[in-house]
Design a protein around this motif. Structure first.
Motif, PDB file in Angstrom:
ATOM      1  N   GLN A   1       0.832  -1.168  -0.107  1.00  0.00           N
ATOM      2  CA  GLN A   1       0.042  -0.100   0.076  1.00  0.00           C
ATOM      3  C   GLN A   1       0.952   1.344   0.057  1.00  0.00           C
ATOM      4  O   GLN A   1       0.344   2.415  -0.564  1.00  0.00           O
ATOM      5  CB  GLN A   1      -1.083  -0.058   1.357  1.00  0.00           C
ATOM      6  CG  GLN A   1      -1.822  -1.226   1.186  1.00  0.00           C
ATOM      7  CD  GLN A   1      -2.880  -1.174   0.157  1.00  0.00           C
ATOM      8  OE1 GLN A   1      -3.787  -0.113   0.119  1.00  0.00           O
ATOM      9  NE2 GLN A   1      -2.701  -2.112  -0.531  1.00  0.00           N
ATOM     10  N   SER A   2       2.085   1.262   0.584  1.00  0.00           N
ATOM     11  CA  SER A   2       2.950   2.542   0.670  1.00  0.00           C
ATOM     12  C   SER A   2       4.234   2.131   0.803  1.00  0.00           C
ATOM     13  O   SER A   2       4.826   0.868   1.015  1.00  0.00           O
ATOM     14  CB  SER A   2       2.405   3.344   1.814  1.00  0.00           C
ATOM     15  OG  SER A   2       2.652   2.602   3.079  1.00  0.00           O
TER      16      SER A   2
ATOM     17  N   ASP B   1       2.349   6.827  -2.120  1.00  0.00           N
ATOM     18  CA  ASP B   1       1.084   5.984  -2.065  1.00  0.00           C
ATOM     19  C   ASP B   1       0.687   5.138  -3.262  1.00  0.00           C
ATOM     20  O   ASP B   1       0.476   5.213  -4.270  1.00  0.00           O
ATOM     21  CB  ASP B   1      -0.098   7.106  -2.186  1.00  0.00           C
ATOM     22  CG  ASP B   1      -1.334   6.495  -1.448  1.00  0.00           C
ATOM     23  OD1 ASP B   1      -1.512   5.341  -1.572  1.00  0.00           O
ATOM     24  OD2 ASP B   1      -2.099   7.290  -1.347  1.00  0.00           O
TER      25      ASP B   1
ATOM     26  N   LYS C   1      -2.010   2.878  -2.895  1.00  0.00           N
ATOM     27  CA  LYS C   1      -3.223   2.461  -2.977  1.00  0.00           C
ATOM     28  C   LYS C   1      -4.212   2.405  -4.136  1.00  0.00           C
ATOM     29  O   LYS C   1      -5.074   1.790  -4.518  1.00  0.00           O
ATOM     30  CB  LYS C   1      -4.117   2.892  -1.801  1.00  0.00           C
ATOM     31  CG  LYS C   1      -3.548   2.564  -0.516  1.00  0.00           C
ATOM     32  CD  LYS C   1      -4.519   3.022   0.809  1.00  0.00           C
ATOM     33  CE  LYS C   1      -4.160   4.751   0.715  1.00  0.00           C
ATOM     34  NZ  LYS C   1      -2.606   4.808   1.292  1.00  0.00           N
TER      35      LYS C   1
END
Length: 485
Positions: A209-210, A227, A229
Motif C-alpha cells: 500500500q505504501s 502511495d 493504494k
C-alpha cells in the motif's frame, strides 16, 4: 566450507580456545555463543576491521542466508579483551545485550509475512564489539516464507554497504522486490556513527500500500513517501520509465540552479528511483479509471508521491552570518478520482515542485572566495533562488463521453543577486521569469478512441507520435522558457 564474499572458511577445521577465541586470531575475549557456523566466522573475519569500519561487510547477507536454511533464532556477538576481561558472567551478559541494542552502529531489517509472523535481523558494532541476531515471532515459518526471506539477503547487504560507503548511498531498490502475497512488509532501519557528535540514520518501509524513506545525515535530510493504494493510475513500464527520466533530469536542474550538495542529491535520486519502481508483486489488476487506454497518457504513470531534500544550513560568511547557504526542494504528485462510475468520472492529477536556495559565488560567477572578517575578503555574489512549478491534468467523462482532457502548467523562477565589493553592497537585482500554458487534448483522444484500432501505416505512426508527445507535455516542467508564451 562456508563462503563469505571472497573469503572461504572451513568451519569444521577450526576450534575455539578456552576463552572462545579462534586460535591465532586477535583480541576477541568473549563470544556470546560457542556455535561454529557461518555467522560466527563472518564476525570473526570482520572483527579486525573495527573501529575503522562498521564490520558489517557480508555479515547481513550471511545472517539471512543462515537463517533461511533453518528458520531458527540466531544470536552471536564478540567482545574484545579490553572491553570484557574484567566482567563477571552476569555483567558480560548485560554487556552483550547492550551491544545488540545500544551500539554506535545499528542496522536492522524487519520482515512481516502475510500469515502474521515477524522476523527481525539486526547487526551491531562499536569499538571492541560486533554482533548479529535473527529473531522470529509468531510461529514457525513455512518453506515458501523462508525462501522469500532468503531472497532479501543481497538486498539487505546492498543497503548496508551503501550506508557505510564514502560518500553514503541509498541502495534500496532490491528491498522493494518482494512477493507481497508471501511477505506483507519490509522495514529497514539504521544508525551509523559518522563522527563524535553526528550520526547517519535511515528508516525505510515498503508494503503493498505504501513506501517511505527518511534519511538524516550531517549533510542534510531526504524524505520520500509513495502511495500505492490507487493502482489504477499506474502506467506501463515504458510510461513509468519516461516519467522517472524526466523527474531525475529536473532534480539535476534543481541541483545545478540551487548549488546543492552533489552527494546528497545522488542519495535523493537513488531513493526516488527505488521508491517509484517495481510495483508490488502479487497485487490484483487495478480497475480501469478511464474508457480508453489512450486517456492514461494524460497521467504520469507513477504512483502518487511526496519527496523532499533539505541541505544542512551553513554560515560561510563570518562578516554576515545571516547570509546562509541553503537548499530545500520538494516535489509531489496527487491524484483525485471523483464520480460514481466509469461513465461519469473525473480524474485530476496535480504535480508540483518548490525550490528555495541561497549560496555564495565569486564576482565572476565562479566558486565563492574564502570569506573572512576583513574587507579585502568580502568580494562576492550572494544569490537567492525561489522557484515554483505545477502541472494539472483533468479527464472528465459524462454519460460515457469524454468531455474534457486538458493540461494546465505553470513555472516561475525568481533569482535575487546581491553584489558585494570590499564588503559594500554595490548592486541588488531581482530577475523574475514565469510562464503558463493550457493544452486541450479532447479532439486527439476522441480520434484515438474512434480510429485508433483502425489506423494503419503512416496514420498509425502519426497517432502514436501524437499520443507520446501528449504524455511528454503532461510531465512537470520547471523551466518557464520551455512552456509556450
Amino acid at each position: 566450507m562456508v563462503s563469505l564474499g571472497n573469503v572461504t572458511v572451513d568451519v569444521k577445521d577450526q576450534t575455539y580456545s578456552r576463552n572462545g577465541q579462534l586460535p591465532g586470531r586477535g583480541p576477541i575475549n568473549a563470544w556470546e555463543s560457542d556455535s561454529q557456523d557461518a555467522v560466527t566466522n563472518a564476525i570473526n573475519t570482520n572483527f579486525y576491521a573495527l573501529p575503522r569500519g562498521t564490520g558489517f561487510s557480508g555479515l547481513g547477507a550471511t545472517l539471512i542466508e543462515q537463517f533461511a536454511k533453518g528458520g531458527t533464532d540466531i544470536s552471536q556477538s564478540a567482545l574484545s579483551t579490553t572491553s570484557s576481561k574484567t566482567q563477571s558472567p552476569d555483567e558480560l551478559k548485560v554487556q552483550q545485550a547492550l551491544l545488540h541494542s545500544k551500539a554506535d552502529n545499528l542496522v536492522s531489517l524487519t520482515v512481516k509475512t502475510a500469515s502474521g509472523k515477524t522476523v527481525t535481523f539486526s547487526l551491531a558494532s562499536q569499538s571492541g564489539g560486533l554482533a548479529a541476531q535473527a529473531k522470529v515471532d509468531g510461529g514457525t515459518l513455512s518453506a515458501a516464507e523462508l525462501k522469500e526471506i532468503g531472497k532479501l539477503g543481497e538486498a539487505f547487504q546492498g543497503a548496508i554497504d551503501g550506508l557505510a560507503a564514502q560518500p553514503p548511498k541509498l541502495d534500496l531498490s532490491k528491498l522493494t522486490q518482494f512477493d507481497s502475497s508471501v511477505l506483507s512488509s519490509v522495514d529497514l532501519s539504521g544508525k551509523l556513527k559518522v563522527s563524535n557528535v553526528d550520526n547517519l540514520t535511515l528508516a525505510f518501509h515498503a508494503d503493498s500500500q505504501s513506501r517511505t524513506t527518511r534519511m538524516s545525515s550531517p549533510a542534510g535530510e531526504v524524505n520520500l513517501s509513495v502511495d500505492l493504494k490507487n493502482a489504477g493510475i499506474l502506467g506501463n513500464a515504458k510510461q513509468q520509465a519516461i516519467a522517472l527520466k524526466s523527474y531525475l533530469a529536473q532534480f539535476d536542474k534543481a541541483q545545478s540552479r540551487g548549488k546543492a550538495d552533489a552527494d546528497l542529491m545522488a542519495m535523493f535520486k537513488d531513493a526516488f528511483t527505488a521508491m517509484n519502481s517495481n510495483y508490488p508483486q502479487g497485487a490484483k489488476a487495478p480497475a480501469a479509471l478511464t474508457r480508453s487506454a489512450a486517456d492514461q497518457g494524460l497521467l504520469t504513470g507513477l504512483a502518487d508521491f511526496k519527496a523532499s531534500i533539505t541541505q544542512a544550513v551553513k554560515s560561510t560568511n563570518p562578516a554576515r552570518l545571516g547570509e546562509t547557504d541553503t537548499f530545500a526542494y520538494d516535489v509531489s504528485q496527487k491524484t483525485r478520482v471523483g464520480g460514481n462510475d466509469i461513465l461519469n468520472r473525473t480524474i485530476d492529477q496535480t504535480q508540483q515542485s518548490n525550490l528555495k536556495a541561497s549560496f555564495h559565488l565569486g564576482l565572476n560567477g565562479g566558486q565563492a572566495p574564502d570569506l573572512g572578517t576583513k574587507r579585502e575578503s568580502q568580494n562576492y555574489l550572494y544569490v537567492q533562488v525561489d522557484d515554483k512549478a505545477s502541472s494539472s491534468a483533468n479527464i472528465t467523462y459524462k454519460d460515457g463521453f469524454l468531455t474534457n482532457a486538458s493540461v494546465d502548467q505553470s513555472a516561475t523562477q525568481n533569482t535575487r543577486t546581491q553584489r558585494y565589493e570590499m564588503g559594500v553592497l554595490v548592486k541588488d537585482t531581482t530577475a523574475p521569469n514565469q510562464a503558463s500554458s493550457h493544452r486541450d487534448y479532447l479532439v486527439l483522444l476522441e480520434y484515438a478512441a474512434r480510429e485508433g484500432k483502425k489506423a494503419q501505416g503512416a496514420d498509425e505512426t502519426i497517432l502514436k507520435d501524437a499520443l507520446a508527445n501528449m504524455h511528454q507535455w503532461v510531465l512537470l516542467q520547471d523551466d518557464p522558457s520551455v512552456l509556450p508564451r
